[in-house]
Motif scaffolding. Structure first.
Motif, mmCIF file in Angstrom:
data_model
loop_
_atom_site.group_PDB
_atom_site.id
_atom_site.type_symbol
_atom_site.label_atom_id
_atom_site.label_comp_id
_atom_site.label_asym_id
_atom_site.label_seq_id
_atom_site.Cartn_x
_atom_site.Cartn_y
_atom_site.Cartn_z
ATOM 1 N N PRO A 97 0.845 -1.194 0.000
ATOM 2 C CA PRO A 97 0.000 0.000 0.000
ATOM 3 C C PRO A 97 0.890 1.257 0.000
ATOM 4 N N ALA A 98 0.313 2.384 -0.340
ATOM 5 C CA ALA A 98 1.070 3.630 -0.480
ATOM 6 C C ALA A 98 1.923 3.970 0.730
ATOM 7 N N ASP A 99 1.436 3.688 1.948
ATOM 8 C CA ASP A 99 2.190 4.061 3.144
ATOM 9 C C ASP A 99 3.442 3.201 3.351
ATOM 10 N N GLY A 100 3.654 2.231 2.511
ATOM 11 C CA GLY A 100 4.870 1.409 2.586
ATOM 12 C C GLY A 100 6.133 2.232 2.448
ATOM 13 N N ILE A 101 6.088 3.295 1.662
ATOM 14 C CA ILE A 101 7.281 4.130 1.484
ATOM 15 C C ILE A 101 7.620 4.872 2.781
ATOM 16 N N ASP A 102 6.603 5.250 3.541
ATOM 17 C CA ASP A 102 6.851 5.943 4.810
ATOM 18 C C ASP A 102 7.539 5.014 5.811
ATOM 19 N N ARG A 103 7.067 3.769 5.880
ATOM 20 C CA ARG A 103 7.714 2.793 6.765
ATOM 21 C C ARG A 103 9.149 2.532 6.322
ATOM 22 N N ALA A 104 9.363 2.439 5.016
ATOM 23 C CA ALA A 104 10.712 2.196 4.497
ATOM 24 C C ALA A 104 11.648 3.354 4.837
ATOM 25 N N LYS A 105 11.152 4.577 4.754
ATOM 26 C CA LYS A 105 11.980 5.743 5.087
ATOM 27 C C LYS A 105 12.404 5.725 6.549
ATOM 28 N N LYS A 106 11.528 5.240 7.414
ATOM 29 C CA LYS A 106 11.873 5.153 8.833
ATOM 30 C C LYS A 106 12.942 4.092 9.088
ATOM 31 N N GLN B 295 19.343 7.440 2.704
ATOM 32 C CA GLN B 295 18.443 7.514 1.558
ATOM 33 C C GLN B 295 18.992 8.476 0.515
ATOM 34 N N THR B 296 18.843 8.090 -0.741
ATOM 35 C CA THR B 296 19.186 8.969 -1.848
ATOM 36 C C THR B 296 17.913 9.197 -2.650
ATOM 37 N N ALA B 297 17.439 10.437 -2.687
ATOM 38 C CA ALA B 297 16.215 10.755 -3.424
ATOM 39 C C ALA B 297 16.423 10.477 -4.910
ATOM 40 N N VAL B 298 15.381 9.989 -5.553
ATOM 41 C CA VAL B 298 15.407 9.705 -6.989
ATOM 42 C C VAL B 298 14.280 10.510 -7.622
ATOM 43 N N LEU C 75 10.507 9.457 -10.892
ATOM 44 C CA LEU C 75 9.835 8.165 -10.756
ATOM 45 C C LEU C 75 8.673 8.312 -9.779
ATOM 46 N N GLY C 76 7.449 8.271 -10.278
ATOM 47 C CA GLY C 76 6.277 8.329 -9.419
ATOM 48 C C GLY C 76 6.167 9.616 -8.626
ATOM 49 N N ASP C 77 5.437 9.545 -7.507
ATOM 50 C CA ASP C 77 5.206 10.702 -6.646
ATOM 51 C C ASP C 77 6.367 10.934 -5.681
ATOM 52 N N ASP C 78 7.084 9.868 -5.351
ATOM 53 C CA ASP C 78 8.195 9.920 -4.403
ATOM 54 C C ASP C 78 9.033 8.680 -4.640
ATOM 55 N N ALA C 79 10.346 8.812 -4.560
ATOM 56 C CA ALA C 79 11.215 7.642 -4.750
ATOM 57 C C ALA C 79 12.555 7.876 -4.073
ATOM 58 N N GLY D 10 20.382 -5.238 7.050
ATOM 59 C CA GLY D 10 21.678 -5.913 7.069
ATOM 60 C C GLY D 10 21.955 -6.778 5.845
ATOM 61 N N LEU D 11 21.170 -6.642 4.786
ATOM 62 C CA LEU D 11 21.357 -7.443 3.573
ATOM 63 C C LEU D 11 22.189 -6.688 2.546
ATOM 64 N N ASP D 12 22.886 -7.416 1.686
ATOM 65 C CA ASP D 12 23.726 -6.791 0.659
ATOM 66 C C ASP D 12 22.926 -6.539 -0.626
ATOM 67 N N TYR D 13 21.863 -5.750 -0.467
ATOM 68 C CA TYR D 13 20.977 -5.387 -1.573
ATOM 69 C C TYR D 13 20.882 -3.874 -1.668
ATOM 70 N N VAL D 14 20.598 -3.407 -2.872
ATOM 71 C CA VAL D 14 20.222 -2.013 -3.066
ATOM 72 C C VAL D 14 18.729 -2.028 -3.386
ATOM 73 N N ASP D 15 17.981 -1.162 -2.712
ATOM 74 C CA ASP D 15 16.527 -1.116 -2.843
ATOM 75 C C ASP D 15 16.099 0.235 -3.390
ATOM 76 N N LEU D 16 15.182 0.198 -4.341
ATOM 77 C CA LEU D 16 14.597 1.412 -4.891
ATOM 78 C C LEU D 16 13.107 1.385 -4.577
ATOM 79 N N PHE D 17 12.671 2.317 -3.734
ATOM 80 C CA PHE D 17 11.267 2.436 -3.345
ATOM 81 C C PHE D 17 10.628 3.544 -4.170
ATOM 82 N N ILE D 18 9.433 3.270 -4.695
ATOM 83 C CA ILE D 18 8.702 4.235 -5.509
ATOM 84 C C ILE D 18 7.261 4.264 -5.052
ATOM 85 N N LYS D 19 6.751 5.452 -4.762
ATOM 86 C CA LYS D 19 5.328 5.608 -4.463
ATOM 87 C C LYS D 19 4.674 6.253 -5.669
#
Length: 156
Positions: A84-93, A98-101, A104-108, A116-125
């Protein structure tokens, strides 16, 4: 006797209140109807990241749905998540850095090493949906995610 009934009534009223609160929170954060495997195709992923072992697989739990891509080289790993849309807010916390992008969408934003994982994640609302594209860290990982994200956003 009336006092005892009064206590029961209070318990029932509290129970009804709690149930109403639970149902209202589910209605607000209803699971998205977007199929995460529909946002990027197998051929698009193979063109940008590498050869897949098989077709991607998807699953759901609660308000989240995801699509997992397994690669022939067993070195790469890629997932697309839909919340759901509020997922980005939880991810930001949760994200330490964070590096703004833009574009892409309304916010990314991009983040590395979440949980602690060796991943890069891109969140987009975008609208009522948050999408997370997650790629195991490797050379050019951010560019690869941005390319796939641009395609995914067009399909939302």
């Amino acid at each position: 006797m009336p006092l005892h009934m009064s206590n029961e009534r209070i318990v029932i009223d509290i129970s009804i209140f709690v149930m109403c609160m639970l149902f209202s929170s589910f209605a607000i954060a209803a699971p998205p109807t977007v199929d995460p495997c529909s946002l990027v195709t197998k051929s698009e992923v193979e063109q940008i990241i590498g050869k897949l072992k098989a077709m991607p697989t998807s699953d759901k739990e609660g308000a989240a749905a995801w699509c997992n891509y397994e690669f022939a080289d067993d070195k790469n790993a890629f997932e697309v998540w839909v919340f759901p849309a509020d997922g980005i807010d939880r991810a930001k916390k949760q994200a330490k850095k964070q590096t703004a992008v833009k574009g892409l969408g309304d916010d990314a934003f991009l983040t590395r090493g979440m949980h602690g994982l060796d991943y890069v994640d891109l969140f987009i609302k975008k609208g009522s949906v948050t999408v997370k594209l997650s790629l195991k860290e490797a050379a050019g990982d951010e560019d690869k995610l941005r390319k796939l994200a641009a395609t995914a956003v067009k399909r939302l």
